[in-house]
Motif scaffolding. Structure first.
Motif, PDB file in Angstrom:
ATOM      1  N   TYR A 119       0.808  -1.220   0.000  1.00 30.00           N
ATOM      2  CA  TYR A 119       0.000   0.000   0.000  1.00 30.00           C
ATOM      3  C   TYR A 119       0.842   1.272   0.000  1.00 30.00           C
ATOM      4  O   TYR A 119       0.367   2.320  -0.430  1.00 30.00           O
ATOM      5  CB  TYR A 119      -0.926   0.020   1.217  1.00 30.00           C
ATOM      6  CG  TYR A 119      -2.091  -0.928   1.111  1.00 30.00           C
ATOM      7  CD1 TYR A 119      -3.319  -0.500   0.606  1.00 30.00           C
ATOM      8  CD2 TYR A 119      -1.976  -2.259   1.482  1.00 30.00           C
ATOM      9  CE1 TYR A 119      -4.392  -1.364   0.499  1.00 30.00           C
ATOM     10  CE2 TYR A 119      -3.045  -3.147   1.378  1.00 30.00           C
ATOM     11  CZ  TYR A 119      -4.252  -2.691   0.884  1.00 30.00           C
ATOM     12  OH  TYR A 119      -5.313  -3.558   0.767  1.00 30.00           O
ATOM     13  N   PHE A 120       2.076   1.176   0.508  1.00 25.65           N
ATOM     14  CA  PHE A 120       2.901   2.380   0.645  1.00 25.65           C
ATOM     15  C   PHE A 120       4.283   2.162   0.019  1.00 25.65           C
ATOM     16  O   PHE A 120       5.303   2.301   0.701  1.00 25.65           O
ATOM     17  CB  PHE A 120       3.060   2.753   2.125  1.00 25.65           C
ATOM     18  CG  PHE A 120       1.758   2.848   2.863  1.00 25.65           C
ATOM     19  CD1 PHE A 120       0.994   4.004   2.792  1.00 25.65           C
ATOM     20  CD2 PHE A 120       1.290   1.778   3.624  1.00 25.65           C
ATOM     21  CE1 PHE A 120      -0.202   4.104   3.481  1.00 25.65           C
ATOM     22  CE2 PHE A 120       0.092   1.867   4.317  1.00 25.65           C
ATOM     23  CZ  PHE A 120      -0.665   3.031   4.235  1.00 25.65           C
ATOM     24  N   PRO A 121       4.351   1.814  -1.243  1.00 22.55           N
ATOM     25  CA  PRO A 121       5.660   1.574  -1.868  1.00 22.55           C
ATOM     26  C   PRO A 121       6.512   2.843  -1.858  1.00 22.55           C
ATOM     27  O   PRO A 121       6.099   3.891  -2.354  1.00 22.55           O
ATOM     28  CB  PRO A 121       5.297   1.151  -3.296  1.00 22.55           C
ATOM     29  CG  PRO A 121       3.933   1.708  -3.540  1.00 22.55           C
ATOM     30  CD  PRO A 121       3.238   1.682  -2.218  1.00 22.55           C
ATOM     31  N   GLY A 122       7.686   2.727  -1.241  1.00 23.94           N
ATOM     32  CA  GLY A 122       8.594   3.874  -1.185  1.00 23.94           C
ATOM     33  C   GLY A 122       8.200   4.942  -0.201  1.00 23.94           C
ATOM     34  O   GLY A 122       8.841   6.000  -0.156  1.00 23.94           O
ATOM     35  N   GLU A 123       7.159   4.722   0.606  1.00 24.75           N
ATOM     36  CA  GLU A 123       6.698   5.718   1.575  1.00 24.75           C
ATOM     37  C   GLU A 123       6.822   5.171   2.999  1.00 24.75           C
ATOM     38  O   GLU A 123       6.866   3.963   3.215  1.00 24.75           O
ATOM     39  CB  GLU A 123       5.235   6.087   1.332  1.00 24.75           C
ATOM     40  CG  GLU A 123       4.934   6.760   0.014  1.00 24.75           C
ATOM     41  CD  GLU A 123       3.474   7.162  -0.071  1.00 24.75           C
ATOM     42  OE1 GLU A 123       2.979   7.810   0.878  1.00 24.75           O
ATOM     43  OE2 GLU A 123       2.819   6.809  -1.073  1.00 24.75           O
ATOM     44  N   ASP A 124       6.838   6.106   3.946  1.00 25.69           N
ATOM     45  CA  ASP A 124       6.756   5.731   5.345  1.00 25.69           C
ATOM     46  C   ASP A 124       5.273   5.589   5.708  1.00 25.69           C
ATOM     47  O   ASP A 124       4.510   6.571   5.635  1.00 25.69           O
ATOM     48  CB  ASP A 124       7.402   6.818   6.210  1.00 25.69           C
ATOM     49  CG  ASP A 124       7.391   6.446   7.697  1.00 25.69           C
ATOM     50  OD1 ASP A 124       6.854   5.376   8.044  1.00 25.69           O
ATOM     51  OD2 ASP A 124       7.909   7.243   8.497  1.00 25.69           O
ATOM     52  N   PRO A 125       4.815   4.382   6.085  1.00 22.16           N
ATOM     53  CA  PRO A 125       3.382   4.186   6.328  1.00 22.16           C
ATOM     54  C   PRO A 125       2.880   4.767   7.644  1.00 22.16           C
ATOM     55  O   PRO A 125       1.669   4.896   7.836  1.00 22.16           O
ATOM     56  CB  PRO A 125       3.235   2.662   6.336  1.00 22.16           C
ATOM     57  CG  PRO A 125       4.567   2.172   6.811  1.00 22.16           C
ATOM     58  CD  PRO A 125       5.586   3.135   6.264  1.00 22.16           C
ATOM     59  N   MET A 126       3.786   5.104   8.556  1.00 21.01           N
ATOM     60  CA  MET A 126       3.361   5.546   9.883  1.00 21.01           C
ATOM     61  C   MET A 126       2.486   6.794   9.799  1.00 21.01           C
ATOM     62  O   MET A 126       2.792   7.755   9.086  1.00 21.01           O
ATOM     63  CB  MET A 126       4.582   5.807  10.761  1.00 21.01           C
ATOM     64  CG  MET A 126       5.349   4.546  11.111  1.00 21.01           C
ATOM     65  SD  MET A 126       4.372   3.373  12.083  1.00 21.01           S
ATOM     66  CE  MET A 126       4.255   4.237  13.643  1.00 21.01           C
ATOM     67  N   ASP A 127       1.361   6.727  10.536  1.00 25.56           N
ATOM     68  CA  ASP A 127       0.375   7.813  10.656  1.00 25.56           C
ATOM     69  C   ASP A 127      -0.407   8.068   9.367  1.00 25.56           C
ATOM     70  O   ASP A 127      -1.202   9.021   9.310  1.00 25.56           O
ATOM     71  CB  ASP A 127       1.042   9.124  11.112  1.00 25.56           C
ATOM     72  CG  ASP A 127       1.645   8.995  12.497  1.00 25.56           C
ATOM     73  OD1 ASP A 127       1.091   8.234  13.316  1.00 25.56           O
ATOM     74  OD2 ASP A 127       2.689   9.619  12.752  1.00 25.56           O
ATOM     75  N   LYS A 128      -0.202   7.241   8.357  1.00 21.90           N
ATOM     76  CA  LYS A 128      -1.024   7.342   7.154  1.00 21.90           C
ATOM     77  C   LYS A 128      -2.412   6.764   7.454  1.00 21.90           C
ATOM     78  O   LYS A 128      -2.569   5.922   8.345  1.00 21.90           O
ATOM     79  CB  LYS A 128      -0.393   6.590   5.989  1.00 21.90           C
ATOM     80  CG  LYS A 128       0.953   7.133   5.538  1.00 21.90           C
ATOM     81  CD  LYS A 128       0.819   8.457   4.847  1.00 21.90           C
ATOM     82  CE  LYS A 128       2.066   8.836   4.048  1.00 21.90           C
ATOM     83  NZ  LYS A 128       3.333   8.744   4.732  1.00 21.90           N
ATOM     84  N   ILE A 129      -3.421   7.196   6.707  1.00 18.51           N
ATOM     85  CA  ILE A 129      -4.805   6.766   6.934  1.00 18.51           C
ATOM     86  C   ILE A 129      -5.225   5.773   5.845  1.00 18.51           C
ATOM     87  O   ILE A 129      -5.155   6.085   4.656  1.00 18.51           O
ATOM     88  CB  ILE A 129      -5.775   7.956   6.952  1.00 18.51           C
ATOM     89  CG1 ILE A 129      -5.347   8.969   8.024  1.00 18.51           C
ATOM     90  CG2 ILE A 129      -7.208   7.474   7.197  1.00 18.51           C
ATOM     91  CD1 ILE A 129      -5.378   8.428   9.437  1.00 18.51           C
ATOM     92  N   ILE A 130      -5.636   4.586   6.279  1.00 21.59           N
ATOM     93  CA  ILE A 130      -6.192   3.585   5.376  1.00 21.59           C
ATOM     94  C   ILE A 130      -7.707   3.567   5.576  1.00 21.59           C
ATOM     95  O   ILE A 130      -8.187   3.547   6.719  1.00 21.59           O
ATOM     96  CB  ILE A 130      -5.622   2.182   5.669  1.00 21.59           C
ATOM     97  CG1 ILE A 130      -4.130   2.126   5.333  1.00 21.59           C
ATOM     98  CG2 ILE A 130      -6.352   1.110   4.883  1.00 21.59           C
ATOM     99  CD1 ILE A 130      -3.502   0.770   5.618  1.00 21.59           C
ATOM    100  N   SER A 131      -8.444   3.589   4.491  1.00 20.88           N
ATOM    101  CA  SER A 131      -9.898   3.478   4.607  1.00 20.88           C
ATOM    102  C   SER A 131     -10.303   2.034   4.386  1.00 20.88           C
ATOM    103  O   SER A 131      -9.754   1.349   3.518  1.00 20.88           O
ATOM    104  CB  SER A 131     -10.604   4.387   3.604  1.00 20.88           C
ATOM    105  OG  SER A 131     -10.426   3.912   2.287  1.00 20.88           O
ATOM    106  N   ALA A 132     -11.250   1.560   5.184  1.00 21.06           N
ATOM    107  CA  ALA A 132     -11.719   0.180   5.103  1.00 21.06           C
ATOM    108  C   ALA A 132     -13.177   0.174   4.677  1.00 21.06           C
ATOM    109  O   ALA A 132     -13.986   0.970   5.164  1.00 21.06           O
ATOM    110  CB  ALA A 132     -11.568  -0.513   6.465  1.00 21.06           C
ATOM    111  N   ASP A 133     -13.506  -0.739   3.779  1.00 19.97           N
ATOM    112  CA  ASP A 133     -14.885  -0.898   3.292  1.00 19.97           C
ATOM    113  C   ASP A 133     -15.465   0.406   2.752  1.00 19.97           C
ATOM    114  O   ASP A 133     -16.523   0.879   3.189  1.00 19.97           O
ATOM    115  CB  ASP A 133     -15.790  -1.464   4.398  1.00 19.97           C
ATOM    116  CG  ASP A 133     -15.875  -2.979   4.295  1.00 19.97           C
ATOM    117  OD1 ASP A 133     -15.101  -3.555   3.515  1.00 19.97           O
ATOM    118  OD2 ASP A 133     -16.718  -3.574   4.980  1.00 19.97           O
ATOM    119  N   ASP A 134     -14.729   0.988   1.795  1.00 17.60           N
ATOM    120  CA  ASP A 134     -15.217   2.168   1.088  1.00 17.60           C
ATOM    121  C   ASP A 134     -15.624   3.285   2.047  1.00 17.60           C
ATOM    122  O   ASP A 134     -16.766   3.750   2.064  1.00 17.60           O
ATOM    123  CB  ASP A 134     -16.389   1.784   0.178  1.00 17.60           C
ATOM    124  CG  ASP A 134     -16.644   2.850  -0.881  1.00 17.60           C
ATOM    125  OD1 ASP A 134     -15.670   3.486  -1.313  1.00 17.60           O
ATOM    126  OD2 ASP A 134     -17.816   3.037  -1.234  1.00 17.60           O
TER     127      ASP A 134
END
Length: 493
Positions: free
Chosen positions: A150-165
């Motif tokens: 989901y985060f190729p080349g990025e730092d995933p920390m504190d990023k927001i993932i949305s679940a079920d649209d």
């Protein structure tokens, strides 16, 4: 003396090259088969043993079902001093549609989990604090694989993932190492259970009748799991009100390290194996070695007349029986060592195909000291068993009878050789029949008519919010497609 024995062994092998080649090849194939099977067995026995305190971790199960009430775990910790920690996990229904920017995927290995998850299980975080990663609502810990996905080349920390649209928005508070393959379940996402009260109400975590949580507890080192299990009926009587429609519950404990081979309950988190397979495969490995040893002994009895003259001459020159026994066993062990080198090479060549066949990622692991102990054990076992006939029988020949050609070399040796051949053929025949039965069973499973044409039936995970909320429109859209012959829905697959 040892140097003299070694030179005699090497001289015999060089002099009888065909004999040595047949013996070494037979032993190498038997050893290679044995090694591959034992690698599989070792892997099966290693499930969940990598956790730091695996021997203190137990799963609470409910009669024939793995699910337990959500309120069980905190009650156990509060009421029983031998329970020092707990963690609950809960698999969400169906699959989840996960999104970060343009990266959108369906995911199945998604679980709710308590903040104490990483206190119970030794799954290290490469980013984030294991003590607080799942403490707050709307937080998620993801695996390394999902971080790259989901985060190729990025730092995933504190990023927001949305679940079920956009049904749920989760902040990434931790990235854990991918859960080892030898675990009784795997996960890519752990949602914090602190999120659940805001979604479903506080009652979901306090309900004694909902049995869809998986409860893991850690006991004190001196605790008796059997003594704790005997307290469970009283616990159920105290907290479950059957007059108010409370479900019948019969709780018991499973050791974490027993789950993969001994647990066959409903709603297991992943497919388990069976300890019966371990016994069967271990027996097959032993019989493989036995067949190789029988080959060696058969050839040894066939050469008994030649070796008898050698024994006679050596005894005339002053050799004692213990010396001859050491010589013959030494020859056998030396041949086993040569065969072992060939067997390891063969096993390494076959291992990728074997892994593909069994669905594992096995390796010989030359950095592991236990491997070398196992190889030494195989060499000694094969060397002693295969060399037992020439060592203990040929060394007993009397020099007078041998040198006068009056010794009967056909009787005992011929009977033993025939017996060994019969045993060998019996074992091989059983293996062949067993292989045929397994093949037919697998063919039956793959080809049996199930009452529908499975090649033309597909399933769509309608439980995800976008489809579920507009299910009737979705069905109507499918019905007008001339390639869709029929459509139906069900609550679960």
């Amino acid at each position: 003396m040892f140097k003299n024995y070694l030179s005699i062994m090497v001289r015999n092998l060089r002099k009888h090259k065909a004999y040595a080649l047949i013996n070494i090849s037979g032993l190498a194939i038997g050893m290679a088969c044995c090694m591959l099977i034992l690698l599989y067995v070792q892997d099966e026995l290693s499930y969940d043993r990598y956790h730091d305190r695996a021997e203190q971790i137990y799963r609470v199960v409910n009669r024939t079902n793995v699910g337990t009430p959500s309120s069980l775990a905190p009650t156990l910790e509060r009421d029983f001093p031998e329970v020092i920690n707990y963690a609950r996990v809960k698999p969400p229904f169906g699959v989840w549609l996960m999104r970060y920017d343009d990266n959108v995927f369906y995911e199945r290995q998604v679980y709710w989990a308590d903040e104490s998850l990483f206190d119970i299980f030794s799954w290290p975080l490469i980013q984030g604090d294991p003590e607080t990663a799942l403490k707050e609502p709307n937080t998620v810990v993801i695996s390394e694989a999902m971080s790259r996905k989901y985060f190729p080349g990025e730092d995933p920390m504190d990023k927001i993932i949305s679940a079920d649209d956009n049904f749920l928005h989760l902040k990434v508070t931790g990235v854990m190492r991918d859960i080892p393959r030898n675990s009784h379940f795997k996960a890519d996402f752990f949602f914090s259970t602190a999120t659940m009260p805001g979604l479903y109400g506080t009652g979901m975590l306090e309900d004694w009748n909902r049995t869809d949580f998986y409860t893991y507890i850690m006991l004190t080192p001196d605790a008796s799991p059997d003594a704790l299990s005997r307290k469970f009926p009283g616990l159920v009587d105290t907290y479950v009100d059957r007059n108010e429609g409370g479900a019948e519950q019969e709780l018991s404990l499973q050791a974490l390290t027993d789950i993969h081979l001994y647990s066959h309950l409903e709603n297991e988190l992943d497919a388990n194996s069976d300890v019966a397979y371990i016994y069967i495969l271990s027996s097959i490995a032993l019989f493989m070695l036995l067949i190789a040893c029988i080959n060696f002994m058969n050839l040894a009895t066939a050469r008994s007349a030649t070796r008898a003259r050698e024994v006679g001459l050596r005894k005339v020159l002053g050799a004692h029986r213990p010396q001859l026994i050491k010589q013959f066993l030494g020859e056998s062990i030396l041949m086993s060592m040569v065969a072992l080198v060939a067997a390891v090479t063969l096993a390494q060549l076959v291992l990728p195909t074997f892994n593909n066949f069994v669905g594992k990622e096995l390796s010989l692991g030359f950095g592991d000291g236990s491997l070398y102990l196992a190889l030494i054990g195989i060499v000694l076992f094969v060397g002693v068993v295969a060399g037992s006939y020439p060592a203990f029988v040929l060394s007993a020949f009397q020099p007078g009878e041998v040198l006068k050609d009056s010794m009967k070399t056909g009787g005992g040796g011929a009977i033993l050789r025939k017996t060994l051949v019969v045993v060998q053929f019996v074992i091989a025949t059983v293996f062949i029949i067993g292989t045929g039965v397994v093949y037919e069973q697998l063919a039956y499973i793959q080809d049996k008519r199930l009452g529908f044409d499975k090649e033309h039936v597909i399933t769509v995970p309608a439980a995800i919010s976008p489809i579920f909320q507009r299910l009737e429109s979705f069905e109507n859209a499918l019905k007008v497609n001339p390639r869709v012959k029929g459509i139906t829905t069900a609550s679960s697959l």
